[in-house]
Design an enzyme around this catalytic site. Structure first.
Site, PDB file in Angstrom:
ATOM      1  N   GLY A  45      66.410  67.694  57.409  1.00  0.00           N
ATOM      2  CA  GLY A  45      66.738  68.485  56.223  1.00  0.00           C
ATOM      3  C   GLY A  45      65.662  68.343  55.159  1.00  0.00           C
ATOM      4  CG  ASP A  46      66.975  68.301  51.170  1.00  0.00           C
ATOM      5  OD1 ASP A  46      67.675  67.548  51.871  1.00  0.00           O
ATOM      6  OD2 ASP A  46      67.369  68.764  50.086  1.00  0.00           O
ATOM      7  CD  GLU A  47      68.948  63.095  53.740  1.00  0.00           C
ATOM      8  OE1 GLU A  47      68.799  62.580  54.861  1.00  0.00           O
ATOM      9  OE2 GLU A  47      70.017  63.077  53.115  1.00  0.00           O
ATOM     10  CG  LEU A  83      62.754  68.087  48.898  1.00  0.00           C
ATOM     11  CD1 LEU A  83      62.164  69.313  49.562  1.00  0.00           C
ATOM     12  CD2 LEU A  83      61.709  67.393  48.033  1.00  0.00           C
TER      13      LEU A  83
END
Length: 566
Positions: free
Chosen positions: A485-487, A444
């Site tokens: 996280g955002d992965e 993201l």
């Protein structure tokens, strides 16, 4: 019935035998059940420790990937070229260092060090109380005598050197006081050879807190280095004793841990008494760190009081004692009657006790009777239900931990471990069918701004919404998982070629055109997508993930909110 009569003596003999048999069966049931409970608890403790170790190694791998990526960026920009011509490249590299440190608050320093001039620093960005600072050229120092320089220079491109976990005392850093930290470095390699190293120094306090943050209540976390010095201990005064001139070793508290230090074992479960005299059960695993050529490791462990593990056994013991008392009363009544009608149900109950002691369910009991035998049978059935209820709860806890070990707790998506397993299956299918598969690495864009501006609760809701949208885009048989996280990672198999992967990337990108609604509030989210194809980009799980990661970084460099092949 007269004393001394055959009936009296036979009654006493039958009563004594019945009581003895009931006590023996109850004792066997209790000992067997307690052993099973402890064995399952020790297995749960070891499984939790292994999951914790994988989480720790995943955190280290994340920093290693950042280090390698920054080293590649330094090589690509020519920041180590001689002369003033490299000044713009170094300025751009310093800005990249600052961007990286802004997204990772635990990064203390990022440095570019040349291989020449005794390891002179070329670029250094460090964290200070007032914010991030690029150190002036006149203040750069020679670092060639440090292990993170001369140990990293011989490494091939893509390899990372990791230092021991120690207390940093660099006055230039935040606070100027001792804090636990570790350093990773990677060689900067160009066509002309190794030009220098890229060094990242990381504060370990947040790293260690993240390892233990999700531990259940009652668990104690331990960690030591390869010499046995405590790095993490429930008593903070025990940690980093070598930094204060005192060596406090793991083998002093857990003697069996010496087998892990010597390499005789890779994991163990042991029992000791702590400083208060209470017995504890601990599980330890040996975790390699650094490159495969380096014999360096950490020891990670979890401990739990033995009383907590055997708490259910105490409840079981009280139930067995209650049933035993009932058996004694029933034995006396049955002995007085001395009749076949009474002795046959007694034999059935004794058989039921033996069956329960072996861990099997009792099929039939005379619970319909209204006499003492019926009361005894119903009490026995109640005890059996309590035992099986406790065993069911234990199995449920085991299944919950197994689900936690394979799924992300926030989104419910498969975690890194399961994604790698699914990718391994997809690669095996690709090898058989000769139809390529694709790995899409979705990161993201500017997600930190959402967390900082709207709060972590909104950020978590956005992650769940993104996970739901990604799942709606996939075909049957494809996998979407969250690495952390955002992965996110998407694994697609049985593709016709690169065009199918492109179409899938466009579908994923289209999912981000509409904002995510969080309690009625629209939150715009975009993503950069990296694509790796198998077998073109590799046939190994980690290689494909790394290639997809490279593609993602390329997509970010191309302006974000787009996709790029590796």
């Amino acid at each position: 019935m007269k004393p001394g009569s055959i009936a009296f003596r036979l009654s006493l003999l039958l009563a004594a035998f019945s009581v003895f048999a009931a006590a023996l069966a109850s004792h066997y049931t209790f000992v067997t059940s307690r052993g099973l409970l402890r064995e399952r608890a020790e297995h749960y403790l070891m499984t939790t420790t292994e999951v914790l170790g994988r989480h720790l190694q995943a955190s280290l791998q994340s920093v290693s990937r950042d280090t390698v990526a920054l080293a590649a960026l330094a090589a690509a920009q020519g920041a180590l070229e001689p002369g003033a011509a490299a000044a713009p490249a170094r300025q751009a590299l310093a800005q990249a260092f600052m961007a990286e440190m802004e997204s990772h608050p635990d990064y203390l320093q990022i440095r570019l060090i040349g291989a020449s001039a005794h390891g002179l620093e070329r670029v250094r960005v460090q964290r200070q109380p007032t914010g991030l600072l690029r150190v002036a050229d006149d203040d750069l120092q020679e670092k060639g005598h440090f292990p993170y320089v001369y140990e990293a220079l011989p490494l091939p491109a893509g390899q990372v050197y990791m230092s021991e976990l120690a207390a940093s005392r660099d006055d230039a850093l935040i606070g100027g006081s001792a804090m636990p930290s570790y350093t990773l470095s990677a060689p900067v390699v160009t066509a002309g050879g190794v030009q220098g190293v890229l060094v990242v120094q990381v504060a370990a306090r947040a790293f260690l807190h993240g390892v233990s943050a999700d531990l259940p209540d009652g668990f104690q976390l331990y960690m030591s280095n390869r010499w046995g010095d405590w790095l993490v201990h429930p008593d903070a005064s025990q940690t980093f004793g070598f930094d204060r001139g005192q060596r406090v070793y793991i083998q002093d508290s857990f003697p069996d841990a010496a087998r892990l230090l010597s390499g005789q074992a890779q994991q163990l479960v042991t029992s000791v008494r702590d400083g208060t005299g209470e017995s504890v059960v601990a599980a330890f695993v040996r975790l390699p760190i650094g490159s495969e050529q380096e014999p360096r490791f950490w020891i990670l462990g979890l401990a739990q009081p033995l009383s907590a593990i055997e708490g259910e056994a105490s409840v079981l013991g009280r139930s067995i004692v209650q049933v035993l008392l009932l058996l004694c009363v029933a034995a006396l009544v049955l002995a007085v009657l001395v009749s076949r009608v009474v002795t046959e149900p007694l034999k059935a109950l004794a058989q039921a006790t033996r069956v329960l002691g072996t861990g099997q369910r009792v099929q039939t009991l005379p619970t319909e009777r209204t006499d003492e035998i019926g009361e005894l049978a119903r009490s026995f059935r109640l005890m059996e239900e309590q035992v099986w209820q406790q065993m069911t709860q234990l199995r449920t806890s085991h299944h919950a931990m197994d689900h936690l070990a394979h799924h992300d707790p926030l989104t419910g998506l498969p975690n890194r471990r399961m994604v790698e397993a699914r990718l391994e299956q997809a690669l095996h299918r690709t090898a058989q069918s000769q139809r390529p598969c694709a790995v899409l690495f979705v990161d993201l864009d500017h997600f930190k701004n959402i967390n900082d501006g709207l709060g972590h609760d909104v950020g978590d809701a956005v992650l769940r919404g993104v996970a739901q949208r990604l799942g709606q885009t996939l075909r049957a048989g494809d996998t979407v998982g969250r690495l952390g996280g955002d992965e996110f990672v998407v694994v697609c198999q049985d593709l016709a070629g690169e065009d199918d992967a492109t179409q899938l990337a466009l579908k994923l990108k289209a999912q981000f055109e509409q904002p995510v609604l969080v309690e009625g509030m629209p939150v715009q989210v975009q993503a950069s997508i990296g694509i790796a194809m198998a077998p073109r980009d590799g046939t190994e799980v980690r290689a494909l993930l790394a290639r997809a990661d490279v593609g993602m970084y390329r997509a970010k460099q191309n302006g974000r909110n787009t996709y790029s092949f590796s």
